[in-house]
Design a protein around this motif. Structure first.
Motif, PDB file in Angstrom:
ATOM      1  N   THR A 114     -17.582 -45.976   4.639  1.00  0.00           N
ATOM      2  CA  THR A 114     -18.266 -46.134   4.182  1.00  0.00           C
ATOM      3  C   THR A 114     -19.318 -45.431   3.265  1.00  0.00           C
ATOM      4  O   THR A 114     -20.635 -45.918   4.254  1.00  0.00           O
ATOM      5  N   ASN A 115     -19.406 -45.512   1.963  1.00  0.00           N
ATOM      6  CA  ASN A 115     -20.731 -44.935   1.199  1.00  0.00           C
ATOM      7  C   ASN A 115     -21.527 -46.463   1.021  1.00  0.00           C
ATOM      8  O   ASN A 115     -22.239 -46.305   0.269  1.00  0.00           O
ATOM      9  N   LYS A 116     -21.052 -47.373   0.773  1.00  0.00           N
ATOM     10  CA  LYS A 116     -21.021 -48.801   0.570  1.00  0.00           C
ATOM     11  C   LYS A 116     -22.716 -48.949   1.802  1.00  0.00           C
ATOM     12  O   LYS A 116     -22.410 -48.899   2.661  1.00  0.00           O
ATOM     13  N   ASN A 117     -23.270 -49.228   1.519  1.00  0.00           N
ATOM     14  CA  ASN A 117     -25.149 -49.970   1.881  1.00  0.00           C
ATOM     15  C   ASN A 117     -24.252 -51.376   2.907  1.00  0.00           C
ATOM     16  O   ASN A 117     -23.526 -51.784   2.504  1.00  0.00           O
ATOM     17  N   ARG A 118     -24.903 -51.309   3.715  1.00  0.00           N
ATOM     18  CA  ARG A 118     -24.328 -52.450   5.139  1.00  0.00           C
ATOM     19  C   ARG A 118     -24.375 -53.746   4.949  1.00  0.00           C
ATOM     20  O   ARG A 118     -22.955 -54.479   5.021  1.00  0.00           O
ATOM     21  N   ALA A 119     -25.362 -53.999   3.691  1.00  0.00           N
ATOM     22  CA  ALA A 119     -25.381 -55.594   3.740  1.00  0.00           C
ATOM     23  C   ALA A 119     -24.252 -56.256   2.429  1.00  0.00           C
ATOM     24  O   ALA A 119     -24.010 -56.732   2.584  1.00  0.00           O
ATOM     25  N   PHE A 120     -24.160 -54.691   1.219  1.00  0.00           N
ATOM     26  CA  PHE A 120     -22.867 -55.422   0.674  1.00  0.00           C
ATOM     27  C   PHE A 120     -21.829 -55.450   1.270  1.00  0.00           C
ATOM     28  O   PHE A 120     -21.179 -55.998   1.589  1.00  0.00           O
ATOM     29  N   THR A 121     -21.547 -54.493   2.459  1.00  0.00           N
ATOM     30  CA  THR A 121     -20.485 -54.297   3.202  1.00  0.00           C
ATOM     31  C   THR A 121     -20.325 -55.454   4.168  1.00  0.00           C
ATOM     32  O   THR A 121     -19.013 -55.956   3.670  1.00  0.00           O
ATOM     33  N   LEU A 122     -21.229 -56.425   5.195  1.00  0.00           N
ATOM     34  CA  LEU A 122     -20.581 -56.851   5.418  1.00  0.00           C
ATOM     35  C   LEU A 122     -20.145 -57.997   4.837  1.00  0.00           C
ATOM     36  O   LEU A 122     -19.357 -59.052   5.000  1.00  0.00           O
ATOM     37  N   GLN A 123     -21.240 -58.607   3.632  1.00  0.00           N
ATOM     38  CA  GLN A 123     -21.290 -59.407   2.719  1.00  0.00           C
ATOM     39  C   GLN A 123     -19.637 -59.846   2.934  1.00  0.00           C
ATOM     40  O   GLN A 123     -18.942 -60.523   2.441  1.00  0.00           O
ATOM     41  N   LEU A 124     -18.987 -58.476   1.919  1.00  0.00           N
ATOM     42  CA  LEU A 124     -17.505 -58.536   1.086  1.00  0.00           C
ATOM     43  C   LEU A 124     -16.508 -58.842   2.917  1.00  0.00           C
ATOM     44  O   LEU A 124     -15.151 -59.293   2.564  1.00  0.00           O
ATOM     45  N   LEU A 125     -16.694 -58.100   3.468  1.00  0.00           N
ATOM     46  CA  LEU A 125     -15.961 -57.710   4.881  1.00  0.00           C
ATOM     47  C   LEU A 125     -15.728 -59.725   5.203  1.00  0.00           C
ATOM     48  O   LEU A 125     -14.816 -60.136   5.657  1.00  0.00           O
ATOM     49  N   GLN A 126     -16.951 -59.886   4.915  1.00  0.00           N
ATOM     50  CA  GLN A 126     -16.735 -61.654   5.632  1.00  0.00           C
ATOM     51  C   GLN A 126     -16.160 -62.541   4.504  1.00  0.00           C
ATOM     52  O   GLN A 126     -15.727 -63.305   4.554  1.00  0.00           O
ATOM     53  N   LYS A 127     -16.171 -62.265   3.345  1.00  0.00           N
ATOM     54  CA  LYS A 127     -15.819 -62.891   2.177  1.00  0.00           C
ATOM     55  C   LYS A 127     -14.212 -62.680   2.475  1.00  0.00           C
ATOM     56  O   LYS A 127     -14.004 -63.318   2.149  1.00  0.00           O
ATOM     57  N   LEU A 128     -13.487 -61.662   3.233  1.00  0.00           N
ATOM     58  CA  LEU A 128     -12.147 -61.495   2.639  1.00  0.00           C
ATOM     59  C   LEU A 128     -12.101 -60.940   3.911  1.00  0.00           C
ATOM     60  O   LEU A 128     -10.502 -60.795   4.062  1.00  0.00           O
ATOM     61  N   ASN A 129     -12.938 -61.525   5.703  1.00  0.00           N
ATOM     62  CA  ASN A 129     -12.234 -62.312   6.590  1.00  0.00           C
ATOM     63  C   ASN A 129     -11.676 -61.141   7.665  1.00  0.00           C
ATOM     64  O   ASN A 129     -10.783 -61.126   8.018  1.00  0.00           O
ATOM     65  N   ILE A 130     -11.967 -59.914   7.003  1.00  0.00           N
ATOM     66  CA  ILE A 130     -11.548 -58.724   7.693  1.00  0.00           C
ATOM     67  C   ILE A 130     -12.517 -57.999   8.514  1.00  0.00           C
ATOM     68  O   ILE A 130     -11.691 -57.309   9.662  1.00  0.00           O
ATOM     69  N   ALA A 131     -13.992 -58.401   8.946  1.00  0.00           N
ATOM     70  CA  ALA A 131     -14.069 -57.780   9.918  1.00  0.00           C
ATOM     71  C   ALA A 131     -14.010 -57.646  11.327  1.00  0.00           C
ATOM     72  O   ALA A 131     -14.020 -56.821  11.689  1.00  0.00           O
ATOM     73  N   LYS A 132     -12.784 -58.956  11.486  1.00  0.00           N
ATOM     74  CA  LYS A 132     -12.639 -58.748  13.630  1.00  0.00           C
ATOM     75  C   LYS A 132     -12.176 -57.861  13.300  1.00  0.00           C
ATOM     76  O   LYS A 132     -11.461 -57.320  14.433  1.00  0.00           O
ATOM     77  N   HIS A 133     -11.415 -57.002  12.589  1.00  0.00           N
ATOM     78  CA  HIS A 133      -9.883 -56.233  12.660  1.00  0.00           C
ATOM     79  C   HIS A 133     -10.831 -54.700  13.311  1.00  0.00           C
ATOM     80  O   HIS A 133     -10.172 -53.817  13.560  1.00  0.00           O
ATOM     81  N   PHE A 134     -11.898 -54.354  13.103  1.00  0.00           N
ATOM     82  CA  PHE A 134     -12.214 -53.013  13.188  1.00  0.00           C
ATOM     83  C   PHE A 134     -14.135 -53.363  14.516  1.00  0.00           C
ATOM     84  O   PHE A 134     -14.433 -54.129  14.829  1.00  0.00           O
TER      85      PHE A 134
END
Length: 222
Positions: A114-134
Motif C-alpha cells: 500500500t502507498n498508505k503510511n505504515r502507522a495508519f496501515t497497521l491501525q486500519l488492519l487492527q481495526k478490521l482484524n485482517i492483519a493475520k492474513h498477511f
C-alpha cells in the motif's frame, strides 16, 4: 493460474476507506482556511499517498497546482495526519467477499502493498482484524510509492519469491503500472478508486467486478 504469492493493494481493493479520508482532508483544509471538497472528489483523488491527496485537496483538482507553497503543503499534510489518526478505521469497511476470500486463499503467501503510511496501515488492519492474513506488509514510507515498482519488488523479496512468481491485485492505474514495471501479472478490480479512468485501457491480465471473482483465478478453478 499458478502463483507462489499474492500482493494486495489496501484502499479501494480490500477496504472502502474513502469516507474517513474525506473527513480528515476537509478538517485539514478548514485548518488552513481552504474550501472543503466533496466525497466524490476525494474518491477520485486517493491512491497515490497522503502527500498527493492533500496537494490535490489544496488544488481542488486531480492535477496539482504547481504554485502551492511548500509551507502551506507541509502545514496541511501535518493537519491531515492528526485528523486521520483519530479517524482511521472508524468509518472503513471491508468490501463484500474480502474476509471470506482471504480465508479461502488459506496458506497461499500473501503480502499487503500500500502507498498508505505504515502507522495508519497497521491501525486500519487492527481495526478490521485482517492483519493475520498477511505474511508481509509493505507501506508507502518503505520506499518509492506505486506506480514505481519498488514496493512490489520489496514485498516479493520479503516473501522469498521472484516477481514472476507473484501476482498483484489492485484497483488503480498505479497498481497496474507498478505490476507491469515489475513484470508481474495483475488482477484489477472495478469497484475501487480508479481516479475516473477505465482500468481496461491499461491491459491488466484480469479485470474483476467483485472480490469473489478473484478466488477462482488464484486457485486454478477458472
Amino acid at each position: 493460474m499458478s502463483v507462489s504469492g499474492v500482493l494486495f493493494d489496501l484502499d479501494g481493493t480490500l477496504v472502502d476507506s474513502v469516507t474517513e479520508m474525506h473527513l480528515a482532508l476537509n478538517l485539514a483544509l478548514s485548518d488552513v482556511a481552504f474550501p472543503v471538497v466533496s466525497h466524490g472528489q476525494v474518491q477520485q483523488w486517493v491512491g497515490n499517498g497522503i502527500d498527493v491527496l492533500v496537494k490535490r485537496g489544496l488544488s481542488c483538482d486531480l492535477e496539482i497546482n504547481p504554485d502551492l507553497s511548500d509551507a502551506l503543503v507541509t502545514q496541511a499534510i501535518a493537519r491531515f495526519k492528526v485528523h486521520y489518526q483519530a479517524l482511521v478505521g472508524e468509518y472503513a469497511a471491508l468490501y463484500p467477499g474480502v474476509e471470506v476470500g482471504l480465508y479461502e486463499l488459506g496458506a497461499l503467501p500473501k503480502a499487503l502493498v500500500t502507498n498508505k503510511n505504515r502507522a495508519f496501515t497497521l491501525q486500519l488492519l487492527q481495526k478490521l482484524n485482517i492483519a493475520k492474513h498477511f505474511d508481509v506488509i509493505v507501506c508507502g514510507d518503505d520506499g518509492n510509492k506505486k506506480p514505481d515498482p519498488y514496493l512490489l519488488k520489496l514485498a516479493c523479496e520479503q516473501l522469498g519469491i521472484t516477481t514472476e512468481q507473484a501476482i498483484m491485485i489492485g484497483d488503480s492505474k498505479s497498481d497496474i503500472l507498478a505490476a507491469q514495471s515489475a513484470e508481474m501479472p495483475v488482477i484489477a478490480v472495478n469497484y475501487g478508486y480508479n481516479q475516473g479512468e477505465p482500468l481496461s485501457q491499461f491491459n491488466p491480465q484480469y479485470l474483476c467486478e467483485q472480490f469473489s471473482d478473484i478466488i477462482p483465478i488464484l486457485t486454478n478453478q477458472n
